[in-house]
Design a protein around this motif. Structure first.
Motif, PDB file in Angstrom:
ATOM      1  N   VAL A   1     -28.900 -36.234  28.463  1.00 39.19           N
ATOM      2  CA  VAL A   1     -28.058 -35.883  27.382  1.00 39.19           C
ATOM      3  C   VAL A   1     -26.519 -35.814  28.053  1.00 39.19           C
ATOM      4  O   VAL A   1     -26.313 -35.273  28.988  1.00 39.19           O
ATOM      5  CB  VAL A   1     -28.236 -34.199  26.718  1.00 39.19           C
ATOM      6  CG1 VAL A   1     -27.163 -33.751  25.904  1.00 39.19           C
ATOM      7  CG2 VAL A   1     -29.673 -34.177  26.385  1.00 39.19           C
ATOM      8  N   SER A   2     -25.528 -36.321  27.167  1.00 44.99           N
ATOM      9  CA  SER A   2     -24.360 -36.676  27.929  1.00 44.99           C
ATOM     10  C   SER A   2     -23.154 -36.540  26.543  1.00 44.99           C
ATOM     11  O   SER A   2     -23.676 -36.529  25.437  1.00 44.99           O
ATOM     12  CB  SER A   2     -24.147 -37.883  28.552  1.00 44.99           C
ATOM     13  OG  SER A   2     -24.275 -38.950  27.396  1.00 44.99           O
ATOM     14  N   GLY A   3     -22.130 -36.117  26.994  1.00 47.60           N
ATOM     15  CA  GLY A   3     -21.270 -35.789  25.796  1.00 47.60           C
ATOM     16  C   GLY A   3     -19.760 -35.277  26.354  1.00 47.60           C
ATOM     17  O   GLY A   3     -19.612 -35.327  27.826  1.00 47.60           O
TER      18      GLY A   3
ATOM     19  N   SER B   1     -10.977 -29.724  29.214  1.00 49.00           N
ATOM     20  CA  SER B   1     -11.792 -30.607  28.459  1.00 49.00           C
ATOM     21  C   SER B   1     -12.327 -31.600  29.386  1.00 49.00           C
ATOM     22  O   SER B   1     -11.699 -31.773  30.741  1.00 49.00           O
ATOM     23  CB  SER B   1     -10.929 -31.531  27.529  1.00 49.00           C
ATOM     24  OG  SER B   1     -10.140 -30.733  26.570  1.00 49.00           O
ATOM     25  N   GLY B   2     -13.451 -32.167  29.233  1.00 50.95           N
ATOM     26  CA  GLY B   2     -14.161 -33.006  30.012  1.00 50.95           C
ATOM     27  C   GLY B   2     -15.317 -33.420  29.786  1.00 50.95           C
ATOM     28  O   GLY B   2     -15.663 -33.343  28.602  1.00 50.95           O
ATOM     29  N   THR B   3     -16.180 -34.211  30.599  1.00 48.62           N
ATOM     30  CA  THR B   3     -17.360 -34.778  30.030  1.00 48.62           C
ATOM     31  C   THR B   3     -18.557 -34.153  30.808  1.00 48.62           C
ATOM     32  O   THR B   3     -18.251 -33.306  31.918  1.00 48.62           O
ATOM     33  CB  THR B   3     -17.389 -36.266  30.363  1.00 48.62           C
ATOM     34  OG1 THR B   3     -17.179 -36.434  31.661  1.00 48.62           O
ATOM     35  CG2 THR B   3     -16.319 -36.933  29.790  1.00 48.62           C
ATOM     36  N   PHE B   4     -19.698 -34.308  30.566  1.00 50.87           N
ATOM     37  CA  PHE B   4     -20.958 -33.719  31.160  1.00 50.87           C
ATOM     38  C   PHE B   4     -22.243 -34.812  30.911  1.00 50.87           C
ATOM     39  O   PHE B   4     -22.220 -35.387  29.719  1.00 50.87           O
ATOM     40  CB  PHE B   4     -21.370 -32.302  30.602  1.00 50.87           C
ATOM     41  CG  PHE B   4     -22.023 -32.419  29.096  1.00 50.87           C
ATOM     42  CD1 PHE B   4     -23.326 -32.449  28.951  1.00 50.87           C
ATOM     43  CD2 PHE B   4     -21.059 -31.993  28.049  1.00 50.87           C
ATOM     44  CE1 PHE B   4     -23.684 -32.497  27.741  1.00 50.87           C
ATOM     45  CE2 PHE B   4     -21.574 -32.185  26.778  1.00 50.87           C
ATOM     46  CZ  PHE B   4     -22.912 -32.408  26.380  1.00 50.87           C
TER      47      PHE B   4
ATOM     48  N   GLY C   1     -25.463 -27.810  29.429  1.00 52.01           N
ATOM     49  CA  GLY C   1     -24.725 -28.905  30.190  1.00 52.01           C
ATOM     50  C   GLY C   1     -22.987 -28.834  29.869  1.00 52.01           C
ATOM     51  O   GLY C   1     -22.491 -28.786  30.882  1.00 52.01           O
ATOM     52  N   ALA C   2     -22.677 -28.586  28.752  1.00 54.29           N
ATOM     53  CA  ALA C   2     -21.087 -28.377  28.346  1.00 54.29           C
ATOM     54  C   ALA C   2     -20.744 -27.115  29.292  1.00 54.29           C
ATOM     55  O   ALA C   2     -19.700 -27.116  29.797  1.00 54.29           O
ATOM     56  CB  ALA C   2     -20.877 -28.299  27.000  1.00 54.29           C
TER      57      ALA C   2
END
Length: 695
Positions: free
Chosen positions: A46-48, A86-89, A143-144
């Motif tokens: 799972v990514s986003g 803000s970023g990605t996971f 994750g976020a």
């Protein structure tokens, strides 16, 4: 396959493979050999992206600092800030597990007004929605949230730490001695440090993985010389997994190790000396020629060692430098997967070392040297990996472990430790203490003679004046005049503070108050009231909470709550269901709230301060509760309960004397009872009742 198996079986276990299981080659499968079906799955990742905002505030006020010798409000802390990141996971779903137990089959009304129905199965442990969607939502939120927390946690913690340090002050002398980054290495991200021994240890200790490098270096001292050690990631080198081969005249290929082994492996004997004359030569990859009998002689005669069967050949360069970058020793070695090189793959364990021939430092203290290095493909001249400079320290001689002092009034206790793990000795410890004017109030010394590996100096010192004092500890090598190790610690000395009259008054008021009697009386009254309440038989003997799974739609289509008794089954909440009626003998009020309404209801419950905020008091007679609370000594004026205005004062009109508790409360020393206090009293009363019953 999870949806199919859920629909077809009474119990299904869904398991996501661990990473190590995937690495071992385990495949996704369905095990239906038992009545309990197990679905083993590769659940993926799972990514986003996320954008998070955090508004935080922290306050600490009201500490009676004037009672402990400090100015009013000196320990008050007030912090508030807004942080947006803000970023990605990305998270690999591994090791997670979900169980699905399917229960009764139900036929329910679709609610479309046309009387259409559908068949569903109650899932006793499913969420009220698509279970896989709930699972994925949990992974996304987790994750976020983790990524956001990591990005802001350090900033929040640093701001709070700085504020606390500003209040309590810092020890300038001690701050100069203390290096929080000692023996640590800064990651490429610039905001993280790891210990030096965590570099290239096979684990990514830096979040960005920069501590695991293709090449790094250090120095060490063994015996009479210093050594330069170069760590090399051999996975970056292009050695072949297969042995080099030799092609016979008829095109047959044989292993290179079969050349000149006194066994004819080629048809015409061309792999052995017998098939060649003494003048025969062999051409290296760079065009140079060598004698045939130099092949496979355990000496690399070609520049790239191909005459010994090397599939790749590298040149290793290393330089040892002083702390200021001055080159002290330069060395070069060869690295291949055949005989004849300085380092071969068969005996390579991640490090290539060079004896620099330089005697190691002998003077006591810290010594720092640096290394640089590179790996070059000998055949092409291309640099495969390199590093410009890495430095490390080595300590020689005894060292000060700690130097610390603390005061109790005008008495000071000091302790200094020295560690000499190699029992080298030949040093002297000097300890002194001075006041803020530089006057010496203590001086002593201790010989570090190498007879032990730990030494301690402990002393009690009394001083006459308040103020700042500093403890200094120094180690000096025998025969030298300047210390090579020094620690300092400064602190304040003040007369001991006596308890203030206010604190004494509070303690005495608490001791003399009749709080215990109040709780006991209230408990007795509550017990009497409860003893008159007849128990009520619960109207139902079974119930069911049923998230509804539709095999036709492969999804959760609703939620129902049902109750049963000896006469029938009833719908408490949910759609019209065959076999269940709406005329339950005892109704239960259920409101199912989500989103904003749920948040609003929670906030209203948290802010309730009176009984009217919780229950409709018009439906209840609260007069008796009011009477019992008042008899127990509880002030009910702020609770919204009925108040008995009857004048129960003394017949002579005199006001009874105040108790110690009342005097303390009037003086502002004790807080008044709040509604929450009343709830606590009721809880404690239950404890009294229980104890009396046990008795």
């Amino acid at each position: 396959p999870i949806y199919v198996e859920m629909s077809d079986n009474d119990f299904t276990n869904w398991y996501c493979l661990e990473e190590w299981e995937i690495d071992e080659g385990m495949q996704a499968e369905v095990d239906d050999s038992d009545s309990d079906v197990v679905v083993v799955d590769h659940c993926g990742t799972v990514s986003g992206t996320y954008t998070g905002a955090l508004d935080y505030s922290f306050s600490l006020t009201g500490i009676p600092t004037e009672d402990i010798g400090l100015d009013a409000g000196e320990l008050d802390i007030e912090l508030s800030d807004s942080v947006t990141e803000s970023g990605t996971f990305e998270d690999t779903i591994t090791g997670d597990e979900m169980e699905f137990s399917m229960g009764d089959s139900l036929t329910v009304d679709l609610g479309d007004g046309a009387g259409l129905t559908t068949s569903v199965t109650s899932c006793t442990n499913c969420p009220p929605g698509n279970p896989l969607m709930f699972f994925m939502m949990g992974q996304v939120i987790g994750g976020a949230s983790e990524s956001f927390a990591e990005s802001v946690a350090e900033d929040v913690a640093d701001e709070l730490s700085d504020s606390i340090l500003n209040i309590f002050g810092g020890d300038e002398a001690e701050s100069e001695d203390y290096d929080e980054y000692e023996n640590q290495w800064q990651c490429d991200s610039g905001d993280q440090w790891v210990y030096e021994w965590e570099i290239n240890n096979g684990y990514e200790d830096c979040w960005d993985g920069s501590d695991e490098m293709d090449m790094s270096g250090s120095w060490s001292a063994y015996g009479e010389n210093m050594y330069m050690n170069l760590d090399i990631n051999d996975e970056m080198l292009s050695f072949s997994d297969e042995e080099a081969t030799f092609t016979c005249d008829d095109g047959t290929e044989i292993d290179w190790s079969s050349l000149r082994d006194w066994s004819n492996d080629c048809a015409n004997n061309e792999d052995e000396d017998a098939g060649h004359s003494e003048t025969d030569t062999w051409t290296c990859n760079d065009g140079t020629t060598i004698s045939w009998n130099q092949i496979n002689d355990y000496n690399a005669d070609c520049a790239s060692a191909e005459d010994e069967g090397a599939t790749a050949h590298y040149t290793i360069d290393g330089v040892l430098m002083s702390e200021d970058g001055t080159p002290l020793s330069q060395h070069q070695g060869t690295f291949c997967d055949a005989n004849g090189c300085d380092q071969t793959m068969d005996w390579f364990y991640g490090e290539m070392s060079f004896d620099t021939g330089i005697a190691p430092p002998t003077s006591y203290g810290s010594h720092e040297y640096c290394t640089s290095g590179s790996v070059t493909d000998t055949s092409t001249g291309d640099i495969v990996m390199e590093f410009s400079s890495m430095c490390n320290e080595q300590w020689i001689g005894p060292s000060i472990g700690h130097a610390h002092a603390h005061s109790d009034g005008m008495d000071i206790y000091l302790e200094v430790s020295v560690y000499d793990w190699s029992e080298e000795g030949d040093a002297t410890l000097s300890v002194s203490m001075v006041d803020e004017n530089g006057n010496q109030v203590f001086l002593d010394s201790m010989a570090i003679d190498g007879s032990d590996n730990e030494y301690y100096m402990e002393e009690d010192v009394s001083v006459l004046e308040e103020g700042e004092y500093c403890l200094h500890a120094e180690l000096t090598e025998t025969g030298q005049s300047e210390p090579y190790d020094a620690h300092s610690h400064c602190f304040s000395v003040e007369e001991g503070q006596e308890p203030s009259d206010r604190i004494v008054a509070v303690v005495e008021a608490m001791a003399e108050s009749d709080l215990g009697e109040v709780l006991e009386q209230f408990g007795m009254n509550l017990e009497d009231r409860l003893s008159d309440v007849a128990p009520t038989e619960f109207p139902y003997n079974d119930g069911m909470w049923a998230p509804m799974w539709s095999s036709e739609h492969a999804a959760m289509v609703g939620v129902g709550a049902y109750a049963m008794d000896d006469d029938g089954a009833y719908i408490m909440a949910g759609p019209a269901t065959e076999g269940y009626t709406n005329d339950a003998p005892a109704k239960v009020s259920i409101r199912y709230l989500t989103g904003v309404p749920a948040s609003t209801a929670a906030e209203e419950a948290e802010t309730a301060t009176s009984i009217e905020d919780i229950v409709d008091t018009e439906d209840h007679d609260l007069a008796e509760i009011t009477e019992d609370l008042q008899e127990a000594g509880v002030d009910t004026t702020d609770l919204g309960l009925p108040i008995d205005d009857t004048d129960d004062g003394d017949s002579d009109g005199e006001t009874p004397p105040q108790t110690a508790e009342e005097l303390a409360e009037d003086a502002g020393l004790l807080p008044a009872l709040s509604p929450l206090s009343v709830l606590a009293v009721i809880s404690l009363a239950g404890v009294f009742i229980g104890r009396r019953n046990d008795a």
